[in-house]
Design an enzyme around this catalytic site. Sequence first.
Site, short mmCIF file in Angstrom:
data_model
loop_
_atom_site.label_atom_id
_atom_site.label_comp_id
_atom_site.label_asym_id
_atom_site.label_seq_id
_atom_site.Cartn_x
_atom_site.Cartn_y
_atom_site.Cartn_z
N TYR A 59 69.07 52.54 8.68
CA TYR A 59 69.67 52.55 9.95
C TYR A 59 68.70 52.63 11.21
O TYR A 59 68.04 53.57 11.31
CB TYR A 59 70.77 53.54 9.99
CG TYR A 59 71.72 53.48 9.16
CD1 TYR A 59 71.90 52.40 8.12
CD2 TYR A 59 72.36 54.63 8.55
CE1 TYR A 59 73.06 52.45 7.03
CE2 TYR A 59 73.46 54.68 7.42
CZ TYR A 59 73.86 53.65 7.12
OH TYR A 59 74.70 53.48 5.85
N SER A 198 83.13 53.36 5.99
CA SER A 198 83.98 52.48 6.80
C SER A 198 85.37 53.19 6.62
O SER A 198 86.54 52.31 6.35
CB SER A 198 83.99 51.09 6.47
OG SER A 198 82.66 50.60 6.78
N LEU A 200 87.42 54.04 8.50
CA LEU A 200 88.46 53.69 9.53
C LEU A 200 88.45 52.21 9.72
O LEU A 200 88.76 51.52 10.49
CB LEU A 200 88.18 54.21 10.82
CG LEU A 200 88.14 55.83 10.91
CD1 LEU A 200 87.49 56.14 12.24
CD2 LEU A 200 89.44 56.20 10.88
N GLY A 203 86.96 50.57 12.70
CA GLY A 203 87.83 50.83 13.96
C GLY A 203 89.25 50.19 13.90
O GLY A 203 90.03 50.41 14.74
N LEU A 204 89.21 49.16 12.88
CA LEU A 204 90.46 48.49 12.61
C LEU A 204 91.79 49.38 12.70
O LEU A 204 92.80 49.19 13.24
CB LEU A 204 90.47 47.58 11.59
CG LEU A 204 91.71 46.59 11.19
CD1 LEU A 204 91.41 45.21 11.93
CD2 LEU A 204 92.01 46.63 9.90
N1 LIG Z 1 76.58 52.72 2.08
C1 LIG Z 1 76.80 51.73 2.65
O1 LIG Z 1 76.48 50.33 2.33
C2 LIG Z 1 77.49 51.82 4.10
C3 LIG Z 1 77.96 50.66 4.84
C4 LIG Z 1 78.68 50.88 5.93
C5 LIG Z 1 78.68 52.40 6.52
N2 LIG Z 1 78.02 53.17 5.92
C6 LIG Z 1 77.92 54.63 6.29
O2 LIG Z 1 79.38 54.87 6.77
C7 LIG Z 1 79.46 55.26 8.06
C8 LIG Z 1 80.88 54.81 8.60
O3 LIG Z 1 81.35 53.66 8.19
P1 LIG Z 1 81.15 52.52 9.65
O4 LIG Z 1 80.50 52.93 10.67
O5 LIG Z 1 80.99 51.32 9.02
O6 LIG Z 1 83.01 52.30 9.93
P2 LIG Z 1 84.01 53.52 10.15
O7 LIG Z 1 83.49 54.82 10.35
O8 LIG Z 1 85.29 53.26 9.66
O9 LIG Z 1 84.07 53.20 11.98
C9 LIG Z 1 83.36 53.61 13.09
C10 LIG Z 1 83.63 53.05 14.20
O10 LIG Z 1 85.12 53.22 14.58
C11 LIG Z 1 85.53 53.45 15.91
N3 LIG Z 1 86.01 54.91 15.75
C12 LIG Z 1 85.61 56.07 15.03
N4 LIG Z 1 86.31 57.04 15.19
C13 LIG Z 1 87.37 56.86 16.04
C14 LIG Z 1 88.41 57.59 16.79
N5 LIG Z 1 88.70 58.79 16.35
N6 LIG Z 1 89.15 56.62 17.55
C15 LIG Z 1 88.88 55.46 17.73
N7 LIG Z 1 87.84 54.69 17.27
C16 LIG Z 1 87.32 55.30 16.39
C17 LIG Z 1 84.11 53.58 16.48
O11 LIG Z 1 83.86 52.36 17.20
P3 LIG Z 1 84.15 51.95 18.79
O12 LIG Z 1 84.60 53.23 19.72
O13 LIG Z 1 83.37 50.86 19.07
O14 LIG Z 1 85.50 50.91 18.41
C18 LIG Z 1 83.03 53.72 15.45
O15 LIG Z 1 81.66 53.54 15.77
C19 LIG Z 1 78.45 54.80 8.69
O16 LIG Z 1 77.91 55.45 9.86
C20 LIG Z 1 77.42 54.71 7.65
O17 LIG Z 1 76.63 56.06 7.73
C21 LIG Z 1 77.41 53.03 4.73
#
Ligand SMILES: NC(=O)c1ccc[n+]([C@@H]2O[C@H](COP(=O)([O-])OP(=O)(O)OC[C@H]3O[C@@H](n4cnc5c(N)ncnc54)[C@H](OP(=O)(O)O)[C@@H]3O)[C@@H](O)[C@H]2O)c1
Length: 324
Positions: A59, A198, A200, A203-204
């Site tokens: 990252y 992911s 959420l 963000g979807l």
């Molecule tokens: N192991 C793997 O292969 C892998 C892959 C992906 C992710 N991850 C890990 O999982 C974590 C989370 O996954 P992700 O970042 O892909 O997706 P996520 O947590 O589903 O989505 C995060 C995004 O959603 C929006 N958001 C978050 N909380 C919110 C709220 N309360 N209200 C409105 N919008 C909100 C923000 O974007 P906006 O404000 O820009 O809309 C934020 O950047 C990552 O940080 C990482 O540590 C691991």
Amino acid sequence: MRYLDMDTAKKVSKIGLGTWQFGSREWGYGDSYAGAEAKAIVRRALELGITFFDTAEIYGFGRSERILGEALGEDLETIFLATKILPVMPVAPVVEQRGVASASRIGARTLDLYQVHQPNPAVRDGTIMRGMRALQRSGLVDEVGVSNYSLKRWIAGEQALGTRVLSNQVRYSLADRRPERDLVPYAHAHGRVIIAYSPLAQGLLCGRYDRSNRPTNSVRRNSALFLPENLERAAGLISALRQVAEAHSATPSQVALAWLIRDPVVAVIPGASTVAQLESNAAAADIDLTDEQYQELADESSRFSPVTGPAALPRIIGGRLRHR
Ligand SMILES: NC(=O)c1ccc[n+]([C@@H]2O[C@H](COP(=O)([O-])OP(=O)(O)OC[C@H]3O[C@@H](n4cnc5c(N)ncnc54)[C@H](OP(=O)(O)O)[C@@H]3O)[C@@H](O)[C@H]2O)c1
């Protein structure tokens, strides 16, 4: 906050914090986010009882680990710290050296959970787990985890390590429930943990985006989920989340997290672009869905059928060309 009922050395909050966003270009949050907001998010997370922080060497090419370590400071001793190795050269000495490098970037004495970021398609896990075992023996690593592993490979990884591989970090949300086929049942049967990334759906599930308001950063521009057609297909699921949210004076994103953590073996690691989002995500731990609400959301999520895989590719590429 709620915590996993597990025999880990430190307690693990069911709602953690994902930090891919910290200092990585693809999320596009910029320097002021990396320099200040990210730290404020971590500090607020601690105040709200979050003890589980997830990062990875890849990252921001080490920036996320550095930002997280600086923000945590002495609290590193008490929280449950998880990072990941990208297994490009998964031989034992390289694994050991990379574990040491991650710990040094973070400033941590121990990595509470050291995860293999994804299975190496060409090399089986015997070699990587030899390195993990050495790191465990040296005391640098406490628990070993995997990420994006099939059940077969998770089990093979445990056999190679000779002890439990605590967790499998996988994409899991109301928009993608594939882990329920075999990974979640395995975690239940064997006292393991599913870490939902992911949660959420990037963000979807927050209900903020639609066909006329699509996110622009490269993570989501390159994701099939955010194709206009899929945003339309998600309308039913988002509307169901809104209805349940209203009944709890909550938001769709909080309900989406509450739905996942209802399962005792599941912890979620949502990322956050602001302190307010982090606060909202942490508060999802207080929501108790009724059985009916849980089922209603499960049914609506089964009806969500996004265009994915090869069918989505030409549309993603077409969209990118149009926006050049
Ligand atoms: N192991 C793997 O292969 C892998 C892959 C992906 C992710 N991850 C890990 O999982 C974590 C989370 O996954 P992700 O970042 O892909 O997706 P996520 O947590 O589903 O989505 C995060 C995004 O959603 C929006 N958001 C978050 N909380 C919110 C709220 N309360 N209200 C409105 N919008 C909100 C923000 O974007 P906006 O404000 O820009 O809309 C934020 O950047 C990552 O940080 C990482 O540590 C691991």
